[in-house]
Design a protein around this motif. Structure first.
Motif, PDB file in Angstrom:
ATOM      1  N   THR A 148      10.947 129.497  28.804  1.00  0.00           N
ATOM      2  CA  THR A 148      12.297 129.604  28.236  1.00  0.00           C
ATOM      3  C   THR A 148      13.048 128.272  28.261  1.00  0.00           C
ATOM      4  O   THR A 148      13.985 128.081  27.488  1.00  0.00           O
ATOM      5  N   LYS A 149      12.652 127.372  29.156  1.00  0.00           N
ATOM      6  CA  LYS A 149      13.287 126.054  29.215  1.00  0.00           C
ATOM      7  C   LYS A 149      12.245 125.023  29.589  1.00  0.00           C
ATOM      8  O   LYS A 149      11.314 125.299  30.340  1.00  0.00           O
ATOM      9  N   ARG A 150      12.418 123.822  29.082  1.00  0.00           N
ATOM     10  CA  ARG A 150      11.552 122.704  29.492  1.00  0.00           C
ATOM     11  C   ARG A 150      12.370 121.415  29.458  1.00  0.00           C
ATOM     12  O   ARG A 150      13.173 121.201  28.542  1.00  0.00           O
ATOM     13  N   ARG A 151      12.190 120.604  30.456  1.00  0.00           N
ATOM     14  CA  ARG A 151      12.828 119.290  30.494  1.00  0.00           C
ATOM     15  C   ARG A 151      11.744 118.259  30.786  1.00  0.00           C
ATOM     16  O   ARG A 151      11.176 118.235  31.873  1.00  0.00           O
ATOM     17  N   ILE A 152      11.450 117.434  29.797  1.00  0.00           N
ATOM     18  CA  ILE A 152      10.404 116.429  29.934  1.00  0.00           C
ATOM     19  C   ILE A 152      11.072 115.080  30.190  1.00  0.00           C
ATOM     20  O   ILE A 152      11.900 114.631  29.393  1.00  0.00           O
ATOM     21  N   VAL A 153      10.751 114.455  31.301  1.00  0.00           N
ATOM     22  CA  VAL A 153      11.371 113.189  31.667  1.00  0.00           C
ATOM     23  C   VAL A 153      10.384 112.048  31.430  1.00  0.00           C
ATOM     24  O   VAL A 153       9.175 112.254  31.273  1.00  0.00           O
ATOM     25  N   GLU A 154      10.905 110.846  31.389  1.00  0.00           N
ATOM     26  CA  GLU A 154      10.038 109.674  31.284  1.00  0.00           C
ATOM     27  C   GLU A 154       9.437 109.396  32.653  1.00  0.00           C
ATOM     28  O   GLU A 154      10.157 109.261  33.645  1.00  0.00           O
TER      29      GLU A 154
END
Length: 360
Positions: free
Chosen positions: A244-250
């Motif tokens: 339902t949510k995704r946060r892709i960081v560097e």
């Protein structure tokens, strides 16, 4: 793995019974439970608390440690750090009883007849991962340890890590005896992780048990567990198993195994890979299913450490490294029925009376 000749100092994870768990510490007992439940876990053995307890009876050691501990001023950070370091040095400079060292060497050589299998040597204290006294992560883990000599050295270093300043303060605060907390040590086949991290079977922000929250990064999971890096974050709905949510960081670096150097190294990630997700959606769901299964098997919300092993084929490469009870939201008591009723009535009355109050 056979441990018949290692008497009561060594026990393979896959041979442990519930009766053995008190002698295995929190981490090793968890590994044994997961294996018994059919979960994929890297093989290995526990150096049982009996070994540490007998080591403490080395002539003069217990008395020396007790005197050094008694001299610590836990309200003086510098004094505590200095004396904690001296305690650890005293332990690391004390030879193991010969029969205990022989048992550890023999168990490792059963895993690695060529004396070169990389293993993780992980602390497993007896008061670790308890819902009311959890100090998981306060003791040391050593990665990519090879050879019986280094295994013996790092087992003793794990014992010594019981006396880092943070752990000493924690035991004082929670009224745990400094020499009463025993330690087992896990010696476990090293995972060549291409991605790893943690999964919680509730939302750590609000305690929502309909969610599974996963933190993930490239490489080994220690930087994620320790908070050294900002990981990718995924939220999965627990019933429908949907992301339902995704946060892709560097991600600019990763902790990986370097086979040539025979150790773990902090490696810079090439620019084109830094903004890619560390897990595919399919892998996210696979990790979530593992965490959900462990919650069901263990009977309460879990904090799961996992890894995807680059040496294993797809579909068989997800392994569990640890599963412990979640200790923040699980300790929050639900309001009693009478309190809930009272709050409900008070809320209704407050709404009804608020216009009257406003007129006064």
């Amino acid at each position: 793995m056979s441990t018949a000749n290692h008497n009561h100092y060594i026990l393979a994870f896959d041979q442990a019974t519930e009766a053995d768990h008190p002698r295995m510490g929190g981490k090793c007992a968890s590994l044994a439970r997961m294996i018994a439940a059919g979960v994929s876990v890297p093989s290995g053995f526990a150096v049982l608390t009996d070994a540490y307890g007998e080591f403490l009876e080395t002539p003069g050691l217990r008395d020396d440690l007790a005197a050094m501990i008694a001299s610590i001023d836990v309200d003086n950070v510098a004094d505590e750090a200095l004396k904690a370091a001296a305690i650890r040095e005293r332990i690391c400079s004390t030879p193991l009883p010969a029969h205990i060292e022989t048992a550890i060497r023999a168990a490792y050589l059963e895993m690695s007849p060529d004396n070169d299998l990389p293993v993780a040597v992980r602390s497993s204290a007896t008061a670790e991962d308890l819902p009311d006294a959890s100090f998981a992560g306060q003791q040391d883990t050593y990665l990519w340890v090879t050879g019986a000599d280094d295994v013996v050295t790092q087992v003793r270093a794990c014992w010594a890590s019981l006396f880092n300043a943070r752990a000493i303060s924690y035991r004082v605060k929670n009224k745990l005896g400094q020499l009463d907390v025993l330690m087992s040590v896990a010696v476990q086949k090293m995972v060549n992780a291409k991605a790893a991290g943690v999964a919680m079977t509730l939302d750590p922000i609000n305690g929502d048990r309909t969610k599974i929250v996963i933190d993930s990064a490239f490489g080994l999971g220690e930087p994620v567990v320790s908070g050294e890096i900002t990981p990718d974050n995924f939220v999965v709905e627990k019933v429908m198993m949907q992301v339902t949510k995704r946060r892709i960081v560097e991600k600019d670096h990763e902790l990986v195994a370097d086979r040539a150097l025979r150790k773990t190294v902090d490696r810079v990630i090439e620019p084109e890979r830094r903004t890619l997700p560390s897990l595919t959606d399919a892998q996210v769901i696979e990790v979530a299913q593992l965490a959900k299964s462990l919650e069901r098997k263990m009977g309460c919300p879990q904090d799961v450490e996992w890894a995807i092993d680059a040496d294993l084929p797809d579909g068989e490469n997800l392994v569990a490294l640890q599963s412990r009870p979640e200790t923040v939201w699980s300790q929050k008591k639900a309001p009693s029925a009478s309190k809930t009723y009272s709050m409900g009535i008070e809320g209704v009355l407050g709404t009804l009376l608020s216009p009257l109050t406003a007129k006064n």
